[in-house]
Design an enzyme around this catalytic site. Sequence first.
Site, PDB file in Angstrom:
ATOM      1  N   GLU A  82       0.803  -1.216   0.000  1.00  0.00           N
ATOM      2  CA  GLU A  82       0.000   0.000   0.000  1.00  0.00           C
ATOM      3  C   GLU A  82       0.840   1.272   0.000  1.00  0.00           C
ATOM      4  OE1 GLU A  82      -2.572  -0.678   3.344  1.00  0.00           O
ATOM      5  OE2 GLU A  82      -4.056  -1.738   2.128  1.00  0.00           O
ATOM      6  N   GLU A 113       7.192 -21.968   7.802  1.00  0.00           N
ATOM      7  CA  GLU A 113       7.548 -21.072   8.894  1.00  0.00           C
ATOM      8  C   GLU A 113       8.570 -21.692   9.846  1.00  0.00           C
ATOM      9  OE1 GLU A 113       4.635 -21.342  12.602  1.00  0.00           O
ATOM     10  OE2 GLU A 113       3.605 -20.564  10.840  1.00  0.00           O
TER      11      GLU A 113
END
Length: 297
Positions: A82, A113
């Site tokens: 963004e 992960e």
Amino acid sequence: MLESLTTEKSNLQTMHLDTMNTHDILSIMNDEDASVPTVIRGQILQIERLVQRVISSFQTGGRLIYVGAGTSGRLGILDAAECPPTFSTPPEMVQGLIAGGISAIQVAVEGAEDNEAMGRHDLHALTITSKDTIIGIAASGRTPYVVGAMRYAKEIGASTGSISCNKDAVISQYADVAIEIVTGPEVLTGSTRLKAGTAQKLVLNMISTASMIGIGKVYKNLMVDMKPTNQKLVERSKRIIMDATEVDYETASRTFEEADQHVKTAIVMILANCDAASAREKLAEHGGWIRKSVHTK
């Protein structure tokens, strides 16, 4: 151990969640969410310290790089994505890494992960330097992928920060500035996309926005460095010019076009009563700061 993490404990207020009606479920979720900003308030000084490091990175040509897995990784990527449309930053200036790569944004990559070496590898691939700031994000505070990346960042001499939702988090050990937002047990036990995710999103909003303000990407409270990439944003740009300068719509539209649709240039043209070339020179001389370019208070 997982059982020692507050994010993994059972919430005593929701032990009978499966027997509640929808209204009560929504109400208790809302009540739990309401506690998040208060917890963040206790970490403002740490957030401020991290923002100052990010600003320093930007001022010296460095980058901000988020590293996370699962929800944490997705939130980092969202915040990074963004920045270009909101602040006209180049895509490489703010980036997000997620365990498992781009495909993990939509579909969980099993075991990704837990791979500490991959965290190191993915960060190494970005050729980080001591100018960069690396922020590890993990609700548990112990995700191996994030630990691996942060260990590597420390070796390189980059600035490091961490955002976790447990006290004395493992990743805090590798952070120059550790932010620990202890949001407590989730409504749905262990579902850290809830309060923990909300807390992480709020803090990421604070870090990126305050850092961009700190390098002159904002005038008053206006998004003066946004990219007018569609008709809606073209109209918003004109409204921003009007708000910043108190001119009418026609003047804002005309100046916007004369400035090649660059909002900052148009604003300086009006406030400093100069042409586009002079406005660009003023902005370049003052590092893009409108207020400094027009000598206003």
